[in-house]
Enzyme design. Structure first.
Site, PDB file in Angstrom:
ATOM      1  N   SER A   1       0.784  -1.284   0.045  1.00  0.00           N
ATOM      2  CA  SER A   1       0.060  -0.018  -0.123  1.00  0.00           C
ATOM      3  C   SER A   1       0.875   1.334  -0.031  1.00  0.00           C
ATOM      4  O   SER A   1       0.916   2.308  -0.766  1.00  0.00           O
ATOM      5  CB  SER A   1      -1.025   0.065   1.221  1.00  0.00           C
ATOM      6  OG  SER A   1      -1.715  -0.965   1.317  1.00  0.00           O
TER       7      SER A   1
ATOM      8  N   CYS B   1     -14.199  -8.175  -0.368  1.00  0.00           N
ATOM      9  CA  CYS B   1     -12.566  -8.259  -0.396  1.00  0.00           C
ATOM     10  C   CYS B   1     -12.269  -7.532   0.979  1.00  0.00           C
ATOM     11  O   CYS B   1     -11.345  -7.913   1.590  1.00  0.00           O
ATOM     12  CB  CYS B   1     -12.112  -7.579  -1.622  1.00  0.00           C
ATOM     13  SG  CYS B   1     -10.312  -7.442  -1.542  1.00  0.00           S
TER      14      CYS B   1
HETATM   15  C1  LIG Z   1      -2.124  -7.141  -0.617  1.00  0.00           C
HETATM   16  C2  LIG Z   1      -1.939  -6.168  -1.936  1.00  0.00           C
HETATM   17  C3  LIG Z   1      -1.315  -4.823  -1.870  1.00  0.00           C
HETATM   18  C4  LIG Z   1      -1.427  -4.244  -0.490  1.00  0.00           C
HETATM   19  O1  LIG Z   1      -0.211  -4.751   0.066  1.00  0.00           O
HETATM   20  P1  LIG Z   1       0.077  -4.536   1.713  1.00  0.00           P
HETATM   21  O2  LIG Z   1       1.487  -5.017   1.945  1.00  0.00           O
HETATM   22  O3  LIG Z   1      -0.862  -5.322   2.252  1.00  0.00           O
HETATM   23  O4  LIG Z   1      -0.067  -3.175   1.946  1.00  0.00           O
HETATM   24  C5  LIG Z   1      -1.550  -4.029  -2.844  1.00  0.00           C
HETATM   25  N1  LIG Z   1      -1.805  -4.559  -4.371  1.00  0.00           N
HETATM   26  C6  LIG Z   1      -1.998  -5.664  -4.453  1.00  0.00           C
HETATM   27  C7  LIG Z   1      -2.488  -6.451  -5.713  1.00  0.00           C
HETATM   28  C8  LIG Z   1      -2.323  -6.675  -3.338  1.00  0.00           C
HETATM   29  O5  LIG Z   1      -2.535  -7.878  -3.488  1.00  0.00           O
END
Ligand SMILES: *Cc1c(COP(=O)(O)O)cnc(C)c1O
Length: 394
Positions: free
Chosen positions: A73, A327
């Site tokens: 994120s 989700c």
């Molecule tokens: C899980 C996910 C995120 C977020 O990642 P985090 O490390 O949980 O913040 C962003 N993009 C995609 C496609 C994801 O699957």
């Protein structure tokens, strides 16, 4: 305790024993701050360099192009927000898609509202594929960034990243990809694919939670995201998460080494599961591209029932899965991804995502499908929608 069948590896994965073991010394033994100059800290500093190198290798990048963050994120936020700032003199138009992760979509919506950014959200086809020609057509003289996810976290569709990257570079526009679901799962080369920025997160590939990176190609003028100390070449301040970074390096190396073998294993179980579901459960459909698909993704819709009810019943059997309708559990809106591929609300509501790991066996798959058949039958027996449908079609 009943056996746990964990089929939610797109949400997070188990941190592997090897990764945990590699991390442990960096809590209690080598706890020095990597920025300090005494010899004791050299070990932590070296560990970060090694991990950076391991990760860069997987991407065909240079280690100076890997910037550690707190996860996917943060990397997505950084790529988009800082590009908009740094390239303000060129324009404020960003091209992305309707099926991005919320880390991308909500960031774009925020920038539209607060910073007056112009965002084009591209449609996808019925399998979730973005058309490179649509990307080309959306480009304006103000376009500063194209951001298309590498692989979708809900339906597993793998996007034509190389083709889109080519168009971006032909037009001199930066290209970012959210590769959180793809890094370590499918081959990626940032040069061949014309990628300028790439987001990834350790906990999706058997690494620890709370650590990610943003790959930033050398020469890309992007602003710092966190201001403070001089860490990460002054672009992302804050004392490094040394154990997390070490774990990430090991997880990335392992993921790359085992990629082929793991994919073959997962594809066999995935396709067995998909074909059994489609053959044995009436009014079921597969969501996402059947071929351009992550090796571990099964996403199906069952008509006339709610995904949530299926999840609860699977949970009572020790099966962890996810539904497209929540989700971000807690919201009852159907998934924006399923709506974008053209599913009507009813069908989007009856969807189920099961994401495998290399430990998922054919026996696990059969256990789940056997019970799923029963669950769907029972839920339909209680469904007024199904009753109406059967009456009408008799
Ligand atoms: C899980 C996910 C995120 C977020 O990642 P985090 O490390 O949980 O913040 C962003 N993009 C995609 C496609 C994801 O699957």
């Amino acid at each position: 305790m009943k056996k746990l069948i964990y089929l939610d590896n797109a949400a997070t994965t188990r941190t592997s024993d090897e990764v945990v073991e590699a991390m442990l010394p960096y809590f209690g033994t080598y706890y020095g701050n990597p920025s300090s100059i005494y010899d004791f800290s050299a070990e932590s500093k070296q560990a970060i360099t090694d991990a950076r190198e391991q990760i860069a290798q997987v991407l065909g990048a240079k280690k100076e192009e890997i910037y550690f963050t707190a996860g996917g994120s943060e990397s997505d936020n950084w790529a988009v927000k800082a590009t908009l700032e740094a390239y303000a003199s060129k324009g404020n138009h960003i091209i992305t898609t309707k099926i991005e992760h919320h880390a991308m979509l909500h960031t774009c919506e925020y920038l539209e509202k607060v910073r007056g950014a112009k965002i084009t959200y591209l449609n996808v086809d019925e399998n979730g594929l973005v058309s490179p020609e649509d990307v080309r057509r959306a480009i304006t003289p103000e376009t500063i960034l194209i951001s298309v996810m590498f692989a979708n976290n809900e339906i597993g569709t793998i996007e034509p990243i190389r083709e889109i990257g080519e168009i971006a570079h032909e037009k001199g526009i930066l290209f970012h990809t959210d590769a959180v679901q793809a890094f370590g799962q499918v081959p990626i080369n940032v040069d061949e694919m014309h990628i300028d920025m790439l987001s990834s997160s350790a906990h999706k590939i058997n690494g620890p939670k709370g650590i990610g990176f943003l790959y930033i190609r050398k020469g890309v003028r992007i602003r710092s995201f966190i201001h403070g100390g001089a860490q990460e070449r002054k672009r992302r301040a804050g004392t490094e998460n040394v154990p997390g970074i070490v774990g990430y390096g090991v997880a990335a190396r392992r993921a790359a080494e085992t990629m082929e073998e793991r994919a073959a294993k997962e594809i066999a179980v995935r396709d067995h599961m998909i074909s059994r579901i489609l053959n044995e459960i009436p009014y079921s459909r597969l969501n996402g591209d059947p071929v351009r698909r992550l090796p571990n993704n099964v996403n199906v819709s069952m008509e006339f029932i709610e995904g949530e009810s299926m999840l609860l019943m699977l949970d009572s059997l020790g099966v962890c899965a996810s539904s497209g309708s929540a989700c971000t559990s807690g919201s009852l809106d159907p998934s924006h991804v399923l709506l974008a591929i053209g599913l009507p609300h009813e069908k989007a509501h009856g969807s189920l995502r099961m994401t495998l790991s290399q430990e998922t066996t054919l026996e696990d798959a059969d256990f789940v499908v056997d019970h799923l058949k029963e669950i769907v039958e029972n839920l339909r027996a209680m469904s007024p929608l199904y009753e109406d449908f059967i009456k009408k079609n008799r």
